[in-house]
Design a protein around this motif. Sequence first.
Motif, PDB file in Angstrom:
ATOM      1  N   GLU A  61     -34.712  12.421  14.231  1.00 40.82           N
ATOM      2  CA  GLU A  61     -34.039  13.580  13.648  1.00 40.82           C
ATOM      3  C   GLU A  61     -34.762  14.859  14.057  1.00 40.82           C
ATOM      4  OE1 GLU A  61     -35.416  15.599  11.300  1.00 40.82           O
ATOM      5  OE2 GLU A  61     -36.988  14.440  10.320  1.00 40.82           O
ATOM      6  N   THR A  62     -33.975  15.943  14.137  1.00 41.28           N
ATOM      7  CA  THR A  62     -34.527  17.224  14.579  1.00 41.28           C
ATOM      8  C   THR A  62     -34.351  18.308  13.519  1.00 41.28           C
ATOM      9  OG1 THR A  62     -32.433  17.812  15.659  1.00 41.28           O
ATOM     10  CG2 THR A  62     -34.065  16.659  16.992  1.00 41.28           C
ATOM     11  N   LEU A  63     -34.260  17.892  12.280  1.00 45.45           N
ATOM     12  CA  LEU A  63     -33.987  18.835  11.193  1.00 45.45           C
ATOM     13  C   LEU A  63     -35.100  19.875  11.057  1.00 45.45           C
ATOM     14  CD1 LEU A  63     -32.182  19.495   8.664  1.00 45.45           C
ATOM     15  CD2 LEU A  63     -33.761  18.053   7.373  1.00 45.45           C
ATOM     16  N   ILE A  64     -34.695  21.128  11.000  1.00 49.64           N
ATOM     17  CA  ILE A  64     -35.592  22.220  10.648  1.00 49.64           C
ATOM     18  C   ILE A  64     -34.912  23.006   9.534  1.00 49.64           C
ATOM     19  CG2 ILE A  64     -36.674  24.369  11.414  1.00 49.64           C
ATOM     20  CD1 ILE A  64     -36.860  23.237  14.197  1.00 49.64           C
ATOM     21  N   PHE A  65     -35.576  23.116   8.406  1.00 43.56           N
ATOM     22  CA  PHE A  65     -34.973  23.824   7.280  1.00 43.56           C
ATOM     23  C   PHE A  65     -34.658  25.261   7.679  1.00 43.56           C
ATOM     24  CE2 PHE A  65     -36.467  20.158   5.212  1.00 43.56           C
ATOM     25  CZ  PHE A  65     -35.846  20.066   3.979  1.00 43.56           C
ATOM     26  N   GLY A  66     -33.462  25.690   7.351  1.00 40.38           N
ATOM     27  CA  GLY A  66     -33.011  27.022   7.718  1.00 40.38           C
ATOM     28  C   GLY A  66     -32.332  27.078   9.074  1.00 40.38           C
ATOM     29  N   ARG A  67     -32.467  26.006   9.846  1.00 42.50           N
ATOM     30  CA  ARG A  67     -31.813  25.925  11.162  1.00 42.50           C
ATOM     31  C   ARG A  67     -31.167  24.555  11.361  1.00 42.50           C
ATOM     32  NH1 ARG A  67     -35.977  26.981  15.690  1.00 42.50           N
ATOM     33  NH2 ARG A  67     -34.092  26.659  16.929  1.00 42.50           N
ATOM     34  N   ALA A  68     -30.849  23.899  10.247  1.00 43.01           N
ATOM     35  CA  ALA A  68     -30.378  22.517  10.321  1.00 43.01           C
ATOM     36  C   ALA A  68     -29.066  22.389  11.085  1.00 43.01           C
ATOM     37  CB  ALA A  68     -30.236  21.937   8.912  1.00 43.01           C
ATOM     38  N   ILE A  69     -28.112  23.277  10.844  1.00 44.16           N
ATOM     39  CA  ILE A  69     -26.825  23.192  11.527  1.00 44.16           C
ATOM     40  C   ILE A  69     -26.976  23.533  13.004  1.00 44.16           C
ATOM     41  CG2 ILE A  69     -24.553  24.271  11.699  1.00 44.16           C
ATOM     42  CD1 ILE A  69     -24.782  22.220   9.497  1.00 44.16           C
ATOM     43  N   GLU A  70     -27.723  24.554  13.284  1.00 42.64           N
ATOM     44  CA  GLU A  70     -27.989  24.916  14.688  1.00 42.64           C
ATOM     45  C   GLU A  70     -28.591  23.742  15.444  1.00 42.64           C
ATOM     46  OE1 GLU A  70     -31.291  27.532  17.126  1.00 42.64           O
ATOM     47  OE2 GLU A  70     -30.829  28.084  15.058  1.00 42.64           O
ATOM     48  N   ARG A  71     -29.572  23.088  14.843  1.00 49.96           N
ATOM     49  CA  ARG A  71     -30.235  21.970  15.510  1.00 49.96           C
ATOM     50  C   ARG A  71     -29.316  20.760  15.633  1.00 49.96           C
ATOM     51  NH1 ARG A  71     -35.100  22.268  17.983  1.00 49.96           N
ATOM     52  NH2 ARG A  71     -35.838  20.338  17.034  1.00 49.96           N
ATOM     53  N   ALA A  72     -28.468  20.553  14.612  1.00 48.04           N
ATOM     54  CA  ALA A  72     -27.560  19.411  14.657  1.00 48.04           C
ATOM     55  C   ALA A  72     -26.455  19.606  15.680  1.00 48.04           C
ATOM     56  CB  ALA A  72     -26.959  19.174  13.274  1.00 48.04           C
ATOM     57  N   LEU A  73     -26.031  20.838  15.888  1.00 45.51           N
ATOM     58  CA  LEU A  73     -24.968  21.117  16.851  1.00 45.51           C
ATOM     59  C   LEU A  73     -25.475  21.237  18.279  1.00 45.51           C
ATOM     60  CD1 LEU A  73     -22.830  23.763  14.922  1.00 45.51           C
ATOM     61  CD2 LEU A  73     -22.124  21.445  15.547  1.00 45.51           C
ATOM     62  N   GLU A  74     -26.688  21.739  18.448  1.00 42.53           N
ATOM     63  CA  GLU A  74     -27.207  22.014  19.781  1.00 42.53           C
ATOM     64  C   GLU A  74     -28.639  21.487  19.930  1.00 42.53           C
ATOM     65  OE1 GLU A  74     -26.838  26.182  20.467  1.00 42.53           O
ATOM     66  OE2 GLU A  74     -24.668  26.197  20.201  1.00 42.53           O
ATOM     67  N   PRO A  75     -28.828  20.167  19.873  1.00 40.61           N
ATOM     68  CA  PRO A  75     -30.174  19.627  20.082  1.00 40.61           C
ATOM     69  C   PRO A  75     -30.610  19.824  21.528  1.00 40.61           C
ATOM     70  CG  PRO A  75     -28.556  17.858  20.051  1.00 40.61           C
ATOM     71  CD  PRO A  75     -27.814  19.117  19.676  1.00 40.61           C
ATOM     72  N   GLU A  76     -31.896  20.065  21.745  1.00 43.55           N
ATOM     73  CA  GLU A  76     -32.374  20.234  23.117  1.00 43.55           C
ATOM     74  C   GLU A  76     -32.490  18.902  23.848  1.00 43.55           C
ATOM     75  OE1 GLU A  76     -36.216  21.004  20.691  1.00 43.55           O
ATOM     76  OE2 GLU A  76     -34.096  20.639  20.297  1.00 43.55           O
ATOM     77  N   ARG A  77     -32.598  17.807  23.063  1.00 44.74           N
ATOM     78  CA  ARG A  77     -32.594  16.453  23.615  1.00 44.74           C
ATOM     79  C   ARG A  77     -32.371  15.481  22.486  1.00 44.74           C
ATOM     80  NH1 ARG A  77     -35.750  16.573  20.106  1.00 44.74           N
ATOM     81  NH2 ARG A  77     -38.002  16.620  20.124  1.00 44.74           N
ATOM     82  N   VAL A  78     -31.937  14.285  22.828  1.00 48.24           N
ATOM     83  CA  VAL A  78     -31.748  13.233  21.834  1.00 48.24           C
ATOM     84  C   VAL A  78     -32.677  12.084  22.205  1.00 48.24           C
ATOM     85  CG1 VAL A  78     -30.166  11.566  20.815  1.00 48.24           C
ATOM     86  CG2 VAL A  78     -29.351  13.866  21.389  1.00 48.24           C
ATOM     87  N   ILE A  79     -33.439  11.608  21.225  1.00 48.20           N
ATOM     88  CA  ILE A  79     -34.397  10.520  21.448  1.00 48.20           C
ATOM     89  C   ILE A  79     -33.911   9.297  20.687  1.00 48.20           C
ATOM     90  CG2 ILE A  79     -36.797   9.798  21.175  1.00 48.20           C
ATOM     91  CD1 ILE A  79     -37.447  12.883  21.121  1.00 48.20           C
ATOM     92  N   VAL A  80     -33.699   8.202  21.404  1.00 44.12           N
ATOM     93  CA  VAL A  80     -33.117   7.002  20.813  1.00 44.12           C
ATOM     94  C   VAL A  80     -34.054   5.819  21.027  1.00 44.12           C
ATOM     95  CG1 VAL A  80     -31.164   5.419  20.824  1.00 44.12           C
ATOM     96  CG2 VAL A  80     -30.783   7.847  21.246  1.00 44.12           C
ATOM     97  N   GLY A  81     -34.388   5.144  19.943  1.00 46.81           N
ATOM     98  CA  GLY A  81     -35.167   3.919  20.015  1.00 46.81           C
ATOM     99  C   GLY A  81     -34.252   2.715  19.988  1.00 46.81           C
ATOM    100  N   ALA A  82     -34.561   1.715  20.830  1.00 48.93           N
ATOM    101  CA  ALA A  82     -33.702   0.544  20.958  1.00 48.93           C
ATOM    102  C   ALA A  82     -34.540  -0.716  21.091  1.00 48.93           C
ATOM    103  CB  ALA A  82     -32.793   0.689  22.178  1.00 48.93           C
ATOM    104  N   ALA A  83     -33.940  -1.841  20.719  1.00 48.39           N
ATOM    105  CA  ALA A  83     -34.608  -3.124  20.928  1.00 48.39           C
ATOM    106  C   ALA A  83     -34.762  -3.402  22.413  1.00 48.39           C
ATOM    107  CB  ALA A  83     -33.809  -4.239  20.252  1.00 48.39           C
TER     108      ALA A  83
END
Length: 336
Positions: free
Chosen positions: A141-163
Amino acid sequence: MPPSIAFAGMTHLGLCSGVAAAAKGFTVTLFDSDPDRIAQLRDGHLPVVEPDLDALFAAHRGRIAITADADDLGDADLIYVAPDVPTDDAGKSDLDALRRLLAQVVPSIGEHAVLVILSQVPPGFTRSLAPMPTPLYYQVETLIFGRAIERALEPERVIVGAAEPDEPLPAALATFLDSFGCPILKMRYESAELTKISINMCLVASIGVANTMAEICEHVGADWGEIAPALKLDRRIGQHSYLAPGLGLAGGNLERDLATVIALSRTHGTDGGIVEAWVANSAHRKSWAWQVVRDHVLPRNPRPRIAVLGLAYKENTHSTKTRRRWRCWSNWRTAK
């Protein structure tokens, strides 16, 4: 047809992430087991305050279903479990609520659905949930308080863990993540879980530098407000940060500067403990190669032949420095 997406846990992370998914054009289900919270959401009273959250929720309400019934998750193609994880006074995470939510969600998952843990969890948590009746992933998750929607709509990257990080992502998850138009980094569960912690450690280090040096500024006539812009223009502190592990600090300049800060802190009575900790950690790391030999080589061969490739402190340089910290090697050779 775009996948339908569900978010379980309507606290800060889950609610903002769910509304952002709806704003991206996906059909979204918001689930929480608390009927009072669900009633508030249905009435348009959001329990979270974030810039643009209320407006986006209202604008995309037609794509959002709100429910307190876990059975309503059965039609979702992609389910994010995303409650906020509280911490106690010692900074320890309380995962009980997350486990309870998983116990509610998992029995309702459809046969072809994908489950993603979005809450921040310690390394090993996601793998401990196996076996699961559906593909399981962890997303940082990339949540930053006060910028949560901005971060959720425009993440700079997505990090996914997988088996199996080398395997392609399921179609539903891939389609959703591709909609953000940013790099997708796949890795094993534990690496993804630890990535979030590593990011925060880098932030802590930056804060520690700012706080430590700003306090010294107060005593030597400097102005941290003048210094900070210069640091922001240094590429090594941005995209080119030193993130590769090594044998502690090298090259001389870094060690010298840290020693200077420690001396200034002691002179002026400021707190330089964080810098002393970095120095201690660097000294500890310098014995890493010896520890590997001692623990993994010598038990199999008490008189090994060891090759050392690359003695310069940095790639494409010729700078070397002999230090007495190598005495552990010479002592071992003498003993043998």
